[in-house]
Design an enzyme around this catalytic site. Structure first.
Site, PDB file in Angstrom:
ATOM      1  N   ARG A  28     -44.942  52.167  -7.424  1.00  0.00           N
ATOM      2  CA  ARG A  28     -45.479  51.331  -8.433  1.00  0.00           C
ATOM      3  C   ARG A  28     -45.713  49.911  -8.103  1.00  0.00           C
ATOM      4  NH1 ARG A  28     -45.395  54.645 -12.787  1.00  0.00           N
ATOM      5  NH2 ARG A  28     -43.705  56.149 -13.177  1.00  0.00           N
ATOM      6  N   ASP A  29     -46.905  49.503  -8.381  1.00  0.00           N
ATOM      7  CA  ASP A  29     -47.217  48.060  -8.301  1.00  0.00           C
ATOM      8  C   ASP A  29     -46.201  46.998  -8.952  1.00  0.00           C
ATOM      9  OD1 ASP A  29     -49.831  46.396  -6.992  1.00  0.00           O
ATOM     10  OD2 ASP A  29     -48.740  45.521  -8.313  1.00  0.00           O
ATOM     11  N   GLU A  94     -54.363  40.529  -0.569  1.00  0.00           N
ATOM     12  CA  GLU A  94     -53.024  39.725  -0.672  1.00  0.00           C
ATOM     13  C   GLU A  94     -52.089  40.199   0.258  1.00  0.00           C
ATOM     14  OE1 GLU A  94     -51.737  39.378  -4.517  1.00  0.00           O
ATOM     15  OE2 GLU A  94     -53.692  38.143  -5.316  1.00  0.00           O
ATOM     16  N   VAL A  95     -51.607  41.308   0.421  1.00  0.00           N
ATOM     17  CA  VAL A  95     -50.786  41.802   1.377  1.00  0.00           C
ATOM     18  C   VAL A  95     -51.423  42.334   2.532  1.00  0.00           C
ATOM     19  CG1 VAL A  95     -48.673  43.266   1.627  1.00  0.00           C
ATOM     20  CG2 VAL A  95     -49.231  42.354  -0.603  1.00  0.00           C
ATOM     21  N   HIS A  99     -53.488  49.202   2.100  1.00  0.00           N
ATOM     22  CA  HIS A  99     -52.932  49.997   1.011  1.00  0.00           C
ATOM     23  C   HIS A  99     -54.028  50.144   0.127  1.00  0.00           C
ATOM     24  CE1 HIS A  99     -53.077  45.566   0.148  1.00  0.00           C
ATOM     25  NE2 HIS A  99     -53.209  45.628  -0.955  1.00  0.00           N
ATOM     26  N   MET A 100     -54.036  51.260  -0.782  1.00  0.00           N
ATOM     27  CA  MET A 100     -54.909  51.746  -1.889  1.00  0.00           C
ATOM     28  C   MET A 100     -54.338  51.736  -3.051  1.00  0.00           C
ATOM     29  SD  MET A 100     -56.560  55.711  -1.802  1.00  0.00           S
ATOM     30  CE  MET A 100     -57.422  55.734  -0.474  1.00  0.00           C
ATOM     31  N   HIS A 101     -55.037  51.111  -3.888  1.00  0.00           N
ATOM     32  CA  HIS A 101     -54.465  51.033  -5.362  1.00  0.00           C
ATOM     33  C   HIS A 101     -55.006  52.225  -6.239  1.00  0.00           C
ATOM     34  CE1 HIS A 101     -53.511  46.579  -5.164  1.00  0.00           C
ATOM     35  NE2 HIS A 101     -54.449  46.625  -4.451  1.00  0.00           N
TER      36      HIS A 101
HETATM   37  P1  AMP Z   1     -53.732  43.376  -2.801  1.00  0.00           P
HETATM   38  O1  AMP Z   1     -54.329  42.010  -3.669  1.00  0.00           O
HETATM   39  O2  AMP Z   1     -55.040  44.394  -2.617  1.00  0.00           O
HETATM   40  O3  AMP Z   1     -53.396  42.932  -1.523  1.00  0.00           O
HETATM   41  O4  AMP Z   1     -52.775  44.024  -3.326  1.00  0.00           O
HETATM   42  C1  AMP Z   1     -51.429  43.693  -3.191  1.00  0.00           C
HETATM   43  C2  AMP Z   1     -50.498  44.377  -4.340  1.00  0.00           C
HETATM   44  O5  AMP Z   1     -49.179  44.671  -4.108  1.00  0.00           O
HETATM   45  C3  AMP Z   1     -50.611  43.679  -5.721  1.00  0.00           C
HETATM   46  O6  AMP Z   1     -51.111  44.416  -6.740  1.00  0.00           O
HETATM   47  C4  AMP Z   1     -49.120  43.353  -5.848  1.00  0.00           C
HETATM   48  O7  AMP Z   1     -48.828  43.255  -7.144  1.00  0.00           O
HETATM   49  C5  AMP Z   1     -48.500  44.195  -5.097  1.00  0.00           C
HETATM   50  N1  AMP Z   1     -47.060  43.940  -4.685  1.00  0.00           N
HETATM   51  C6  AMP Z   1     -46.837  42.987  -3.844  1.00  0.00           C
HETATM   52  N2  AMP Z   1     -45.278  43.050  -3.391  1.00  0.00           N
HETATM   53  C7  AMP Z   1     -44.880  44.094  -4.117  1.00  0.00           C
HETATM   54  C8  AMP Z   1     -43.633  44.899  -4.108  1.00  0.00           C
HETATM   55  N3  AMP Z   1     -42.835  44.256  -3.734  1.00  0.00           N
HETATM   56  N4  AMP Z   1     -43.570  45.934  -4.647  1.00  0.00           N
HETATM   57  C9  AMP Z   1     -44.784  46.514  -5.402  1.00  0.00           C
HETATM   58  N5  AMP Z   1     -45.972  45.962  -5.245  1.00  0.00           N
HETATM   59  C10 AMP Z   1     -46.235  44.761  -4.763  1.00  0.00           C
END
Ligand code: AMP
Length: 113
Positions: A28-29, A94-95, A99-101
């Site tokens: 879960r996000d 951001e990360v 990853h796929m949402h």
């Molecule tokens: P993006 O902006 O596409 O890189 O999405 C990165 C996602 O990772 C964001 O929706 C964050 O809320 C989520 N995220 C960052 N750190 C964590 C964590 N420790 N556990 C779960 N989700 C995370």
């Protein structure tokens, strides 16, 4: 390597894990934008979609298959959902770990970005 998602894979930081197999893990996000918001990642560190080697292309299909499965489990398979992959700075990533949402459970915007 100081990658938050690699640390989740390694079990070094907690996550609400919904699925995992040899290749991927889904959790879960931490900052959900909808009632269902799951992040599906490869266990292997790939910095972004742009870094995906051609030979690893089937991984994206596998991630989509798991997303469909998780959408069924979340009860949103019929109502609809969105899969999104942010890539690079202007793509809003951001990360820096591919990853796929999976997002759903409410009416989503009809615009992207
Ligand atoms: P993006 O902006 O596409 O890189 O999405 C990165 C996602 O990772 C964001 O929706 C964050 O809320 C989520 N995220 C960052 N750190 C964590 C964590 N420790 N556990 C779960 N989700 C995370």
């Amino acid at each position: 390597m100081d990658c938050v998602f690699c640390r989740i894979v390694a079990g070094e930081i907690p996550a609400d894990i919904l699925y995992q197999d040899e290749e991927v893990i889904a959790f879960r996000d931490i900052n959900p934008v909808a009632p269902t918001h799951v992040v599906i990642i490869p266990k292997k560190h790939i910095p972004s979609l742009a870094h995906l080697p051609d030979a690893e292309t089937p991984l994206i299909g596998h991630m989509a298959k798991i997303a469909n499965q998780l959408a069924k489990e979340a009860g949103i398979f019929e109502s609809g959902y969105r899969l999104a992959i942010s890539c690079g700075e202007q793509g809003g990533q951001e990360v820096p770990h591919l990853h796929m949402h999976l997002v759903g459970g409410r009416q989503l915007s009809d615009t992207l970005g």
